[in-house]
Design a protein around this motif. Structure first.
Motif, short mmCIF file in Angstrom:
data_model
loop_
_atom_site.label_atom_id
_atom_site.label_comp_id
_atom_site.label_asym_id
_atom_site.label_seq_id
_atom_site.Cartn_x
_atom_site.Cartn_y
_atom_site.Cartn_z
N LEU A 61 63.30 36.48 40.35
CA LEU A 61 61.96 36.05 40.73
C LEU A 61 61.10 35.78 39.51
O LEU A 61 61.36 36.29 38.42
N ASP A 62 60.07 34.96 39.74
CA ASP A 62 58.99 34.84 38.76
C ASP A 62 58.06 36.04 38.93
O ASP A 62 57.68 36.39 40.06
N LEU A 63 57.67 36.65 37.83
CA LEU A 63 56.73 37.77 37.90
C LEU A 63 55.37 37.27 38.38
O LEU A 63 54.93 36.16 38.04
N ARG A 64 54.71 38.11 39.15
CA ARG A 64 53.37 37.77 39.62
C ARG A 64 52.47 37.38 38.44
O ARG A 64 52.34 38.12 37.47
N ASN A 65 51.87 36.20 38.54
CA ASN A 65 50.88 35.69 37.58
C ASN A 65 51.45 35.37 36.20
O ASN A 65 50.68 35.22 35.24
N ALA A 66 52.77 35.24 36.09
CA ALA A 66 53.33 34.72 34.84
C ALA A 66 52.85 33.29 34.64
O ALA A 66 52.84 32.49 35.58
N ASN A 101 54.90 37.24 31.09
CA ASN A 101 55.26 35.84 31.35
C ASN A 101 56.72 35.71 31.78
O ASN A 101 57.35 34.68 31.57
N SER A 102 57.24 36.76 32.41
CA SER A 102 58.63 36.77 32.87
C SER A 102 58.83 35.78 34.02
O SER A 102 58.15 35.86 35.04
N THR A 103 59.77 34.86 33.83
CA THR A 103 60.07 33.87 34.86
C THR A 103 61.57 33.66 34.98
O THR A 103 62.34 34.03 34.09
N TRP A 136 49.01 35.98 27.23
CA TRP A 136 49.09 35.96 28.70
C TRP A 136 47.70 35.86 29.32
O TRP A 136 47.42 34.95 30.10
N GLY A 137 46.81 36.78 28.95
CA GLY A 137 45.52 36.87 29.62
C GLY A 137 44.65 35.65 29.45
O GLY A 137 44.02 35.18 30.40
N SER A 138 44.59 35.10 28.24
CA SER A 138 43.71 33.96 28.01
C SER A 138 44.15 32.75 28.83
O SER A 138 43.31 32.04 29.41
N GLN A 139 45.46 32.52 28.90
CA GLN A 139 45.97 31.39 29.69
C GLN A 139 45.78 31.64 31.18
O GLN A 139 45.48 30.71 31.95
N LEU A 140 45.96 32.88 31.60
CA LEU A 140 45.76 33.21 33.01
C LEU A 140 44.32 32.92 33.43
O LEU A 140 44.07 32.33 34.49
N CYS A 141 43.36 33.31 32.61
CA CYS A 141 41.95 33.06 32.93
C CYS A 141 41.65 31.57 32.97
O CYS A 141 40.82 31.12 33.78
#
Length: 247
Positions: free
Chosen positions: A56-61, A31-33, A145-150
């Protein structure tokens, strides 16, 4: 904010200052932003007087604006593609790097792939693997991270997240995740390491990397607490970067 785009990848980035380029990698794990740069100090505010700072914001943060596919077979390299691709997009061949937290493994991976482009690097509170907590990053990212991304991206499933994180943190769970001890031992790039000691930032791993790398320096420890030590650490970073930036 400007964006760098390559195929399905869209990376939000920000610049500040002028001078020799300095790529700044925020902490915060996957979640690096850019917003995470406020602690323990913001390089874009402090170092922009001497450097062209790029972050930069990390991809998919989850709190960021960078997006792209989950490259399950090459998770670390997919992020390094974004870092190097952004510098290519900006027309920058050589650059210094300062990375927090997950920025540590990212820096080692960049040095493995493109050492000739990086005169020196600073690893602040770098991530590493604790033998007694091998699944720490997998479990934290599945939940945080993963649950929110989904939920945001219905085309991404938890099974895909599981495969991605398994490849990232379980296929080679030792040391700094991205490179071997032999690589660090043979790496000639000057590095400055500022250790931390929390579960995700093990002091022992940071110090082992510093002892192995032939051109490593180490800051004082602790350097973040009390807070009046942070300016001393920043001075060390400044002097290190000045010593190694090309004329």
């Amino acid at each position: 904010m400007p964006f760098y785009e390559r195929g399905e990848v869209r990376i939000r980035y920000e610049e500040a200052g002028s001078g020799f380029p300095l790529l700044v990698l925020p902490g915060g794990g996957l979640n690096s932003t850019i917003a995470n740069l406020s602690t323990p100090f913001n390089p874009l505010e402090i170092l922009a007087d001497e450097y062209r700072c790029i972050t930069l914001d990390l991809r998919n943060a989850n709190a960021g604006q960078s997006t792209g596919p989950l490259e399950i077979e090459r998770p670390w390299d997919s992020y390094t593609d974004d870092h190097l691709g952004l510098m290519d997009h900006l027309g920058i061949e050589r650059f210094l790097v300062l990375g927090f937290c997950i920025g540590g493994p990212f820096i080692w991976n960049m040095l493995q792939r493109a050492a000739a482009r990086i005169p020196a690097a600073v690893l602040a509170q770098p991530s590493g693997s604790r033998p007694e907590m091998r699944d720490l990053f997998y479990e934290n990212n599945m939940a945080g991270w993963g649950s929110q991304l989904c939920a945001r991206r219905p085309e991404i499933t938890m099974a895909m997240v599981d495969a991605f994180l398994t490849r990232m943190y379980r296929s080679d769970p030792d040391f700094v995740f991205t490179v071997t001890r032999d690589f660090v031992r043979d790496c000639r790039t000057p590095v400055l390491i500022l250790p931390d000691d929390i579960p995700a930032h093990p002091y022992a791993v940071a110090m082992e990397a510093a002892m192995l790398a032939p051109n490593a320096q180490v800051s004082m420890y602790p350097w973040k607490d009390p807070k009046d030590r942070i300016p001393l650490a920043v001075r060390h970073i400044r002097s290190f970067l000045r010593a190694h930036r090309p004329a």
